[in-house]
Design a protein around this motif. Structure first.
Motif, short mmCIF file in Angstrom:
data_model
loop_
_atom_site.label_atom_id
_atom_site.label_comp_id
_atom_site.label_asym_id
_atom_site.label_seq_id
_atom_site.Cartn_x
_atom_site.Cartn_y
_atom_site.Cartn_z
N SER B 84 21.49 65.99 71.06
CA SER B 84 21.93 65.50 69.75
C SER B 84 22.50 64.09 69.87
O SER B 84 22.90 63.65 70.95
CB SER B 84 23.00 66.43 69.20
OG SER B 84 23.75 65.79 68.18
N GLY B 151 16.93 66.64 62.75
CA GLY B 151 18.09 67.54 62.68
C GLY B 151 19.00 67.21 61.51
O GLY B 151 19.60 68.11 60.91
N TRP B 154 17.27 68.31 58.37
CA TRP B 154 17.32 69.78 58.38
C TRP B 154 18.69 70.26 57.92
O TRP B 154 18.80 71.17 57.09
CB TRP B 154 17.03 70.28 59.80
CG TRP B 154 16.60 71.71 59.88
CD1 TRP B 154 17.41 72.81 59.93
CD2 TRP B 154 15.25 72.20 59.91
NE1 TRP B 154 16.66 73.95 60.00
CE2 TRP B 154 15.32 73.61 60.00
CE3 TRP B 154 14.00 71.58 59.89
CZ2 TRP B 154 14.19 74.41 60.05
CZ3 TRP B 154 12.86 72.39 59.94
CH2 TRP B 154 12.96 73.79 60.02
N PHE B 155 19.72 69.64 58.44
CA PHE B 155 21.08 70.00 58.02
C PHE B 155 21.26 69.75 56.52
O PHE B 155 21.84 70.58 55.80
CB PHE B 155 22.12 69.21 58.81
CG PHE B 155 23.54 69.42 58.33
CD1 PHE B 155 24.11 70.69 58.28
CD2 PHE B 155 24.32 68.34 57.93
CE1 PHE B 155 25.42 70.89 57.85
CE2 PHE B 155 25.64 68.51 57.50
CZ PHE B 155 26.19 69.80 57.46
N VAL B 158 19.67 72.60 54.82
CA VAL B 158 20.44 73.83 55.03
C VAL B 158 21.72 73.78 54.19
O VAL B 158 22.10 74.75 53.52
CB VAL B 158 20.77 74.03 56.53
CG1 VAL B 158 21.84 75.09 56.73
CG2 VAL B 158 19.50 74.38 57.31
N ALA B 183 11.95 69.88 56.08
CA ALA B 183 12.85 71.01 56.33
C ALA B 183 12.82 71.98 55.15
O ALA B 183 12.75 73.20 55.32
CB ALA B 183 14.27 70.50 56.58
N LEU B 187 11.87 75.82 55.20
CA LEU B 187 12.86 76.82 54.79
C LEU B 187 12.35 77.65 53.60
O LEU B 187 13.04 78.54 53.12
CB LEU B 187 14.19 76.14 54.46
CG LEU B 187 14.92 75.53 55.67
CD1 LEU B 187 16.02 74.57 55.22
CD2 LEU B 187 15.51 76.62 56.57
N ARG B 292 23.05 72.62 66.77
CA ARG B 292 22.86 73.99 66.27
C ARG B 292 21.39 74.29 66.05
O ARG B 292 20.92 75.41 66.29
CB ARG B 292 23.61 74.15 64.94
CG ARG B 292 23.67 75.59 64.45
CD ARG B 292 23.79 75.72 62.92
NE ARG B 292 24.95 75.07 62.34
CZ ARG B 292 25.17 74.99 61.03
NH1 ARG B 292 24.32 75.56 60.18
NH2 ARG B 292 26.21 74.33 60.57
N PHE B 293 20.66 73.28 65.57
CA PHE B 293 19.26 73.51 65.18
C PHE B 293 18.26 73.20 66.29
O PHE B 293 17.09 73.56 66.20
CB PHE B 293 18.92 72.64 63.96
CG PHE B 293 19.88 72.80 62.81
CD1 PHE B 293 20.02 74.03 62.16
CD2 PHE B 293 20.67 71.74 62.37
CE1 PHE B 293 20.91 74.18 61.11
CE2 PHE B 293 21.56 71.88 61.31
CZ PHE B 293 21.68 73.11 60.68
N GLU B 296 15.59 75.74 67.81
CA GLU B 296 14.59 76.12 66.82
C GLU B 296 13.63 74.96 66.54
O GLU B 296 12.41 75.15 66.43
CB GLU B 296 15.34 76.52 65.55
CG GLU B 296 14.48 76.91 64.37
CD GLU B 296 15.35 77.21 63.14
OE1 GLU B 296 16.61 77.09 63.23
OE2 GLU B 296 14.75 77.55 62.09
N LEU B 297 14.16 73.76 66.43
CA LEU B 297 13.31 72.60 66.12
C LEU B 297 12.36 72.30 67.27
O LEU B 297 11.18 72.00 67.06
CB LEU B 297 14.19 71.37 65.81
CG LEU B 297 15.15 71.54 64.63
CD1 LEU B 297 15.95 70.25 64.42
CD2 LEU B 297 14.40 71.93 63.36
#
Lengths: 340, 340
Positions: B84, B151, B154-155, B158, B183, B187, B292-293, B296-297
Motif C-alpha cells: 500500500s 485500492g 475500491w475504498f 466500498v 470497483a 461490487l 485491507r483490499f 482480493e485485488l
C-alpha cells in the motif's frame, strides 16, 4: 382552541388559535393529552433562528384520535397514538428505506404546532402508531419522549453504531444526549461516557447507563476521551448539541474507522474537509427517522423496560407554557412537559 | 541510486539520491520494477501543497524484495511484492479493524519516496503482500494500480456501499474515479454513472462498467443525477477529486439515507454542518485502507478478471519522470507509469 404561539423571540403566549381542520383524506386530528418543549424550540425562542411572525409551537405529542380523513385506515377515533415530530407518508422510497424524516412528502410538525389542545397530523397512516390501549398515566412522559427526544437519541446511537464491545461517548447532556446514553445501553454498549458538567444531568446519565462522566469540553474533553480509550478515541460518538465546538469535539473524540452520529440541529457549523478526510470517521446525522424506531420504543416503554420520561423534570399546564420555555432557556429544567 | 526529486513546484528531476538503508528489524528494501505518478503528486507539483525543500517523490510500487530486517517473517528476498501507499504495522487496533491507513505506526510512503530504483518499506510484514510468483509483464500495470489508485477507488466504492440494486455516481474522472467505476461494477452495482467531460476517459469509464455518462458539473451535474434517479439522487456517490465543488456535488447527488465515499484528498474544503445534517447522507472518507483490499485485488488481477492497469496511458523510463508529471499536469495523460 388554546395553543402556544411564539410572538417574537422570548415571547411565548397561550392564546386562542384556529381549530385544526381536515383538508385531505390522509389527515387526522388528535386531542393532545401531553406535549412538551424541545431544545430545538429554543433556537427561535432565543432568536438564533428567525421569527418572521407569530409561530405556533411544538412538535411532540401523545394524544387520542378525534377525527380521521377518508383515506386513513390504520388509526381510528378513540385510539391513543404517538407519532414522530416529522409526518411522513410511509410509502415513498425514503420511508421504505427507513428514512421517514426525509420522506418526499414530509411535514415538520413544528410547522403545524402541537403545543395546543388539538393537533392536525398529516399523513396519519404513515406517521401515527396506535398504542395497545389507554396508557397508564405514569407512562405518558415516556411515550411523549418517544415522539422526538428518545427517538432522536436512539437514532444518534444507531448512527454511531453503538453496540456490544463498543465504547460510546455522548457529547451534550440535554434530553437527547441523555437518551442517547439510554439508547447506547439498550443497544448493548460496553462502556458509555457521558460528557456533562451538570450534577443532576450526570446523575440521570448514570441512571440511564453511563459508566463514565467527563466534565471537560472541547479539546480537553477530546484528550480525556483519548485517555480513557488507550489513546485511540471512542468507537462511537453521539453529538447532541449542534454547535461548531460540539461537532468538532465529537469528530475528534471518534477513532479512525469509528462512527459519529450527530443529531443536534447544526447552526453555523463548518466542518473542515481535510479534518473529516484524515479522521476516517463514518459520519451520519440529520433529523431522526423516529418513525422507524417507534414500534420498538413503544414496546420497551409499554413493558416498562425503559423509562425515558425521566428527562421531564418540570410539568406545567399548557397555559403556563411561557414558564416552561423560560425554565429550559435558563437551564433550570432539562425538559418541560405541558398538559393541555 | 537514481530517484525523482521535486526541487520546487513544477521542477521534478531524476538525480543521484542516497540508497535506502535498513534501520529497524521490520524494514525491507525492494528493487522497484514499476512505479508511477499519482494525482496527489500533482498537489505539491502545482504548489497547492507547500514544497519546503527537495522532496523525494512517489508512493506506489511493485518490486522485488532485496533485503529484509531481522524481524520480517512474511516476505523474503527474491519475492515479487505489492504494498500500500501507506506502510502499516498490521497488528495495532486500527489495522486489525480494517483501517491500516490510520495505523498508529503508519508511514506515508510519499514521505519515503518510491519513484526510484529501490525503496525502503517500513513495517514490511504489515505492508507488503507477496505475489504468487513472477508476474507476467502485462500484469505489472494492474498490480501497480492496486498499490494506490485501484485500492483507493475500491475504498471509495466500498465506503459508498456500492452493491447490487444500487445506483452509483462517481465524481471525478481521474484514475481513482475511473477505478471506482470498475470497483462499483465488481461490487455488483446495478447502474454506474460516471461524471466526465473528457471523451477518452468516458470511453474508459464505459469499459470499466459505467452505464451512464454525465458531462454536467456542480449544481447542473446534481440536477442531472436527480433526473436520472427519479428525483431521488444516487444511492452511492464516490467523490474522487477533493475540492469544495466536487465535495458539494457528491453530497448533493446522494439521496437521504445513501452513502458518500470520498477519497479525493481534500484541499480547502469547508462542509456546511447544516447541509450535512439535512442531507442525511452517510459520509466516510480518508486515505484508503488499501492493505485491507490488496489480497482480493491481487487475486482478481492475477486471474485477469479485472484490468485496472488500463488507466496508465503513458509509460516512460524513470529518467523521464519530468515529462510524466507534465503530461498529467496538462491532462495529456490520465496516469504515467515509470520504469526504473
Amino acid at each position: 382552541m388554546r395553543g402556544a404561539v411564539l410572538q417574537s423571540p422570548g415571547d411565548v403566549r397561550v392564546d386562542e388559535i384556529a381549530d385544526p381542520q381536515i383538508t385531505t383524506g390522509t389527515d387526522a386530528i388528535i386531542r393532545v393529552t401531553a406535549t412538551c418543549v424541545c431544545g430545538s424550540d429554543l433556537w427561535p425562542y432565543r432568536g438564533v433562528e428567525p421569527v418572521e411572525g407569530p409561530m405556533p409551537m411544538g412538535h411532540e405529542y401523545v394524544g387520542v384520535v378525534e377525527q380521521v380523513g377518508s383515506a386513513v385506515t390504520s388509526v381510528e377515533p378513540g385510539q391513543y397514538v404517538v407519532g414522530s415530530f416529522v409526518a411522513s407518508c410511509g410509502s415513498c422510497e425514503f420511508c421504505r428505506a427507513g428514512y421517514p424524516s426525509s420522506c418526499v412528502h414530509r411535514v415538520f410538525m413544528a410547522q403545524v404546532g402541537t403545543q395546543s389542545e388539538r393537533a392536525l397530523i398529516p399523513h396519519a397512516d404513515g406517521t401515527l402508531v396506535a398504542l395497545p390501549g389507554e396508557p397508564d398515566a405514569d407512562l405518558i412522559p415516556s411515550l411523549l419522549a418517544a415522539s422526538d427526544v428518545l427517538g432522536t437519541g436512539w437514532f444518534g446511537a444507531v448512527a454511531a453504531e453503538a453496540g456490544p464491545g463498543k465504547t460510546v461517548a455522548v457529547v451534550g447532556d440535554g434530553a437527547v444526549g441523555l437518551l442517547a446514553v439510554l439508547a447506547a445501553q439498550q443497544l448493548g454498549a460496553q462502556r458509555i461516557i457521558a460528557m456533562s458538567r451538570h450534577e443532576p444531568r450526570q446523575r440521570l446519565a448514570r441512571e440511564f447507563g453511563a459508566t463514565d462522566i467527563v466534565t471537560e469540553r472541547g479539546d480537553d474533553g477530546v484528550a480525556t476521551i483519548k485517555d480513557l480509550t488507550g489513546g485511540l478515541g471512542a468507537h462511537s460518538v453521539v453529538e447532541a448539541v449542534g454547535t461548531q465546538e460540539s461537532m468538532q469535539q465529537a469528530l475528534r473524540a471518534t477513532r479512525p474507522g469509528g462512527h459519529m452520529g450527530f443529531v443536534g440541529v447544526n447552526h453555523d457549523v463548518a466542518l473542515s474537509g481535510e479534518e473529516l478526510f484524515f479522521s476516517q470517521v463514518h459520519v451520519l446525522g440529520g433529523p431522526a427517522p423516529v418513525r422507524r424506531f417507534l414500534p420498538e420504543l413503544i414496546e420497551l416503554i409499554w413493558h416498562r423496560e425503559i423509562n425515558p420520561g425521566k428527562v421531564f423534570d418540570l410539568t406545567l399546564p399548557l397555559e403556563q407554557a411561557a414558564e416552561g420555555y423560560r425554565a429550559m432557556d435558563e437551564r433550570r429544567a432539562i425538559k418541560t412537559l405541558l398538559t393541555p
